[in-house]
Design an enzyme around this catalytic site. Structure first.
Site, mmCIF file in Angstrom:
data_model
loop_
_atom_site.group_PDB
_atom_site.id
_atom_site.type_symbol
_atom_site.label_atom_id
_atom_site.label_comp_id
_atom_site.label_asym_id
_atom_site.label_seq_id
_atom_site.Cartn_x
_atom_site.Cartn_y
_atom_site.Cartn_z
ATOM 1 N N LYS A 89 6.937 -0.189 14.482
ATOM 2 C CA LYS A 89 5.853 -1.008 13.937
ATOM 3 C C LYS A 89 6.514 -2.070 13.074
ATOM 4 C CE LYS A 89 2.812 0.058 10.440
ATOM 5 N NZ LYS A 89 1.603 0.553 9.743
ATOM 6 N N GLU A 111 -3.435 5.583 12.124
ATOM 7 C CA GLU A 111 -2.519 5.948 11.036
ATOM 8 C C GLU A 111 -3.319 6.021 9.733
ATOM 9 O OE1 GLU A 111 0.733 3.178 10.943
ATOM 10 O OE2 GLU A 111 0.969 3.353 8.779
ATOM 11 N N GLN A 125 -6.615 -1.874 6.981
ATOM 12 C CA GLN A 125 -5.465 -2.744 6.717
ATOM 13 C C GLN A 125 -4.874 -3.390 7.980
ATOM 14 O OE1 GLN A 125 -2.330 -1.420 3.729
ATOM 15 N NE2 GLN A 125 -1.196 -1.152 5.620
ATOM 16 N N GLU A 126 -4.812 -2.612 9.071
ATOM 17 C CA GLU A 126 -4.097 -3.134 10.243
ATOM 18 C C GLU A 126 -4.825 -2.835 11.547
ATOM 19 O OE1 GLU A 126 -0.047 -1.638 10.095
ATOM 20 O OE2 GLU A 126 -0.006 -1.926 7.924
ATOM 21 N N ASP A 142 1.385 8.326 7.259
ATOM 22 C CA ASP A 142 2.287 7.371 6.586
ATOM 23 C C ASP A 142 2.324 7.740 5.093
ATOM 24 O OD1 ASP A 142 3.528 5.200 5.386
ATOM 25 O OD2 ASP A 142 1.967 3.756 5.878
ATOM 26 N N SER A 156 0.874 -1.189 0.000
ATOM 27 C CA SER A 156 0.000 0.000 0.000
ATOM 28 C C SER A 156 0.904 1.229 0.000
ATOM 29 C CB SER A 156 -0.915 -0.008 1.225
ATOM 30 O OG SER A 156 -0.176 0.050 2.417
ATOM 31 N N LYS A 214 9.680 5.228 7.253
ATOM 32 C CA LYS A 214 10.028 4.031 6.470
ATOM 33 C C LYS A 214 11.218 4.392 5.585
ATOM 34 C CE LYS A 214 5.379 2.038 5.894
ATOM 35 N NZ LYS A 214 4.127 2.203 5.093
ATOM 36 N N ASP A 254 -4.473 1.065 11.506
ATOM 37 C CA ASP A 254 -3.970 1.666 10.270
ATOM 38 C C ASP A 254 -4.966 1.344 9.160
ATOM 39 O OD1 ASP A 254 -2.765 2.688 8.064
ATOM 40 O OD2 ASP A 254 -1.005 1.383 8.095
ATOM 41 N N HIS A 308 -3.363 -6.313 2.509
ATOM 42 C CA HIS A 308 -2.454 -7.300 3.098
ATOM 43 C C HIS A 308 -3.140 -8.648 3.343
ATOM 44 C CE1 HIS A 308 0.311 -3.897 4.820
ATOM 45 N NE2 HIS A 308 0.337 -3.979 3.502
ATOM 46 N N GLU A 340 1.665 -9.437 7.051
ATOM 47 C CA GLU A 340 2.484 -8.992 8.185
ATOM 48 C C GLU A 340 2.335 -9.910 9.394
ATOM 49 O OE1 GLU A 340 1.890 -4.776 8.796
ATOM 50 O OE2 GLU A 340 2.903 -4.314 6.910
ATOM 51 N N HIS A 380 8.578 -1.183 9.432
ATOM 52 C CA HIS A 380 8.867 -2.145 8.361
ATOM 53 C C HIS A 380 7.984 -1.848 7.150
ATOM 54 C CE1 HIS A 380 5.254 -4.889 9.585
ATOM 55 N NE2 HIS A 380 4.939 -3.616 9.585
ATOM 56 N N ARG A 381 8.069 -2.685 6.105
ATOM 57 C CA ARG A 381 7.107 -2.698 5.004
ATOM 58 C C ARG A 381 6.402 -4.052 5.012
ATOM 59 N NH1 ARG A 381 7.248 2.029 1.867
ATOM 60 N NH2 ARG A 381 5.103 1.303 1.537
ATOM 61 N N SER A 382 5.313 -4.144 4.270
ATOM 62 C CA SER A 382 4.616 -5.436 4.238
ATOM 63 C C SER A 382 5.456 -6.491 3.519
ATOM 64 C CB SER A 382 3.246 -5.281 3.595
ATOM 65 O OG SER A 382 3.344 -4.636 2.347
#
Ligand code: PGA
Ligand code: ZN
Length: 412
Positions: free
Chosen positions: A382, A279, A163-164, A306, A42, A331, A242, A155, A205, A359-361
């Site tokens: 994160k 986020e 997403q999260e 983000d 994303s 990031k 997020d 994800h 993730e 991190h990234r996915s």
């Protein structure tokens, strides 16, 4: 002096099975440093460019041989003979050689790989761990982890817009306690999902990706898991979201919600659940909406940009001026060099924006961000769920750092 002898890149796989780069820098006096580059799904519109080959015959077009050729060719030539301790000069020279505002010529993945490998080689040359080389002896504070235990959006394929869904063990007294709490809640959540006949397979993730009917249902399950694991929601453990709202924003609407309705919806979730951080609750180009969101909720909870800020001082500066958000996700591959990452963290801190290194996915076994969290005292990190080695590698590295610091370690 530790002069750079060579830098070299290898095409390796990330956690989604897509190719990425691992760059190794060697100095004439025998120091070596390596770093592997992560990759998002994303991604923000204004991120630095991840260069991919586009050759349909290899990895569905996702190969990174062009970026590798840039490392092994022009970037190798550029850094050869330079002192490995001149991080800023090296990063600036790479930016200049690239010559574009978004690193699209050489590729941010090529440049970042070299940038981080230089830092690792320098730390090795000094015989210091990376966090100490970069942060000095004052770098003793461990970040509070934000653990993504339920995945949706791009994800996962469970139909959830957001997403999260993350847990924050804010009541823990040390990193190792925070990680234990997270893992215990993760396992209890798994048991609850099983009991309800829901899937316990995980998303990109490492969070569970059950087919639940609504965000509220996901939040209820998480609250249940926090309590069943023996923790108090809000006091011991809070929830962060997020939504990654840019992903489901189209024609001025968040799904079926207008910006006002999306803000009201987020406020309602905050009223009903122990949520203290959101986020990308709105889309990256909805700056007017973001200003309203911040006015309404910015005093009460953490609002993280983000996709909105893409770790870029220019976008963060705009946010500061327009009173948008109160925290920034950091990031490294959104901006493409260590030096620029550090500048963004510094600007955020100067204006009392909270910083969360992330991190990234698409990740690898690389643990650089764990060291950066401590070196630059970001306060939060994160890095996914409590399973999948590319996620736990970062937690495990933080546990090592915590032990190494001994009684000098502080938490948050
Ligand atoms: P990404 O997701 O790495 O796929 O962009 C992470 C995030 O949105 O925070
Ligand atoms: Zn995000």
């Amino acid at each position: 002096m530790s002069l750079i002898q060579s830098c070299h890149a290898l095409e390796i796989l990330d956690s989604r099975g897509n190719p990425t780069l691992k760059v190794t820098v060697r100095t004439a006096d025998g120091a070596v440093g390596s770093a592997a580059v992560p990759s998002g799904a994303s991604t923000g519109e204004h991120e630095a460019v991840e260069l991919r080959d586009g050759d349909p015959k290899r990895y569905g077009g996702k190969g990174v041989l062009k970026a590798i050729a840039h490392v092994n060719g022009p970037l190798n030539k550029l850094v050869q003979g330079q002192s490995v301790f001149e991080q800023k000069a090296i990063d600036c020279a790479m930016i200049e050689l690239d010559g574009t505002p978004n690193k699209s010529h050489l590729g941010a993945n090529a440049i970042l790989g070299v940038s981080l490998a230089v830092a690792h080689a320098a730390a090795h040359a000094r015989k210091e761990p990376l966090y100490r080389y970069l942060g000095g002896s004052e770098a003793t504070s461990l970040p509070c982890p934000m653990m993504n235990i339920l995945n949706g959006g791009v994800h996962a394929d469970n139909g959830l817009d957001f997403q999260e869904f993350l847990i924050r063990p804010i009541g823990a007294s040390s990193l190792k306690e925070a990680i234990r709490w997270g893992a215990e809640i993760f396992h209890v959540l798994k048991t609850i999902l099983k009991q309800k006949g829901l899937s316990t397979t995980v998303g990109d993730e490492g969070g569970f990706a059950p087919h639940v009917g609504s965000h509220e249902e996901a939040l209820d399950l998480i609250c249940q898991a926090i309590q069943a694991a023996g923790f108090r929601p809000k006091t011991d453990v809070t929830i962060a979201l997020d939504p990654a709202a840019s992903e489901f924003y189209a024609h001025g609407l968040y799904g079926k919600r207008t910006t006002e309705q999306q803000i009201a919806y987020l406020a309602e979730l905050v009223r009903n659940y122990p949520i203290d951080s959101i986020e990308d609750g709105l889309a990256q180009n909805d700056w007017k909406g973001w200003a309203e969101l911040t006015r309404k909720m910015g005093k009460e909870i953490q609002l993280i940009g983000d996709d909105l800020f893409v770790t870029n001082v220019q976008f963060l500066q705009k946010g500061i001026e327009q009173h948008v958000a109160n925290a920034i996700l950091i990031k490294v591959n959104q901006i493409g060099t260590l030096t620029e990452t550090v500048e963004t963290i510094a600007l955020a801190k100067k204006h009392h924006y909270k910083t969360i290194i992330s991190h990234r996915s698409g990740e690898t076994e690389d643990t650089t961000i764990a060291d950066l969290a401590v070196a630059y005292q970001t306060g939060q990190i994160k890095t996914g769920s409590l399973c999948r080695s590319e996620r736990t590698a970062k937690y495990n590295r933080l546990l090592e750092i915590e032990r190494e610091l001994g009684n000098r370690a502080t938490f948050m």
